[in-house]
Design an enzyme around this catalytic site. Sequence first.
Site, mmCIF file in Angstrom:
data_model
loop_
_atom_site.group_PDB
_atom_site.id
_atom_site.type_symbol
_atom_site.label_atom_id
_atom_site.label_comp_id
_atom_site.label_asym_id
_atom_site.label_seq_id
_atom_site.Cartn_x
_atom_site.Cartn_y
_atom_site.Cartn_z
ATOM 1 N N LYS A 198 1.798 -12.206 7.497
ATOM 2 C CA LYS A 198 0.737 -11.624 7.004
ATOM 3 C C LYS A 198 -0.084 -12.216 5.688
ATOM 4 C CE LYS A 198 -1.136 -7.177 4.933
ATOM 5 N NZ LYS A 198 -0.855 -5.836 4.081
ATOM 6 N N TYR A 224 5.557 -12.215 4.309
ATOM 7 C CA TYR A 224 4.449 -11.588 3.588
ATOM 8 C C TYR A 224 3.740 -12.345 2.429
ATOM 9 C CZ TYR A 224 1.942 -7.328 1.749
ATOM 10 O OH TYR A 224 0.995 -6.361 1.283
ATOM 11 N N THR A 236 0.798 -1.271 -0.105
ATOM 12 C CA THR A 236 -0.056 -0.134 0.038
ATOM 13 C C THR A 236 0.925 1.316 -0.024
ATOM 14 O OG1 THR A 236 -1.827 -1.198 1.118
ATOM 15 C CG2 THR A 236 -1.675 1.218 1.261
ATOM 16 N N ILE A 258 -3.904 -6.576 9.662
ATOM 17 C CA ILE A 258 -2.938 -5.361 8.744
ATOM 18 C C ILE A 258 -3.844 -4.967 7.721
ATOM 19 C CG2 ILE A 258 -0.835 -4.864 7.934
ATOM 20 C CD1 ILE A 258 0.400 -7.133 9.331
#
Length: 336
Positions: free
Chosen positions: A182, A153, A57, A229
């Site tokens: 994540k 991730y 992001t 998250i």
Amino acid sequence: MATITPPPDGVYVPVPTFFRSLDQSAYKQPLDLTAQTEHTLFLAEAGITGLVLCGSTGEAVHMTLGERAELISSQKRALLEKGFDKVVILAGTASQNIEETVSVIAESKAAGADYALVLTPSYFASAGGYSEEGMRAWYTTVADSSPLPVLVYNYPAVTNNLQLSLGLMKHLSKHHNIVGCKLSHGNMSHHLILSSSPEIDHNGFRVFTGLGQQLLPLMLSGPGSGGAIDGSAAYFPRTLLRIFALAKKIAAGRASPAEWSEAQELQCAYSEVEEWVVKHGTVGIKEGIKQVLGISVGQDGGRLPFCETHVRREYDRFRNIFETMQDFENKLKRDI
């Protein structure tokens, strides 16, 4: 050797990086650290657990390595100056090779980051160039050399649809310097297994969802669930924090029927607003920040080739959903 611990359970926000408008003479869109800090302090005051800086992001792939370090150090400094020393910073890495990944982690630590969120390498994934053995060795070597504790991730949408297997994740969870993951995909079975498997030490390896629309059910999936998250928390942080708090009470068997109903109502509304992010991603999150918080995101929004023009035209279709969520947010703020 100091004990390596996972990040605290809770709600983390993968914040976008703010840029000023394009300077044609320099072919640059400079960092807008004023807007960045305004947003960071808004989130800290709302009570979020931590920030992810320079993640997906955050458009890390659109930034230089020097800009990444500058962004982290500026936000760490702003948090400390305002007394928010407990806000955790996770730094994204977004690099394909081991040496650069470890270098990014070292620079991020020097800038003030607490953990490294290590994105799966993926350039050759669609060409069949990666094996399970290779991915295991890549992550193990990074973790062996990383000066920060590592979270794996797994985000197939930005890694050529590469999804790490359960066997690989279980193996990586045993590494002393890998403290969590994540999961930014909709495979709830993987989340449940990684949060519940007796093969994993859940005190040393926490599972965070990247999808706030699934927080309530995923928090109930097992003792290893650490929280979320999530992008929509960039403008509606209190709602996701409330869902997290209610989910913890439900999982512990201490929630009243009214709290169950509140959790379901909030999760439904939050999931509705998440459809905006599902459709528009990073530029959608930036437009949400502009519309809800009034914080400038610059004329161009993201860094080129991102451009928000088409997103701004579509916001009216989601306005009612955003206004409903804003009502929840305002009530939660008053109730504090």
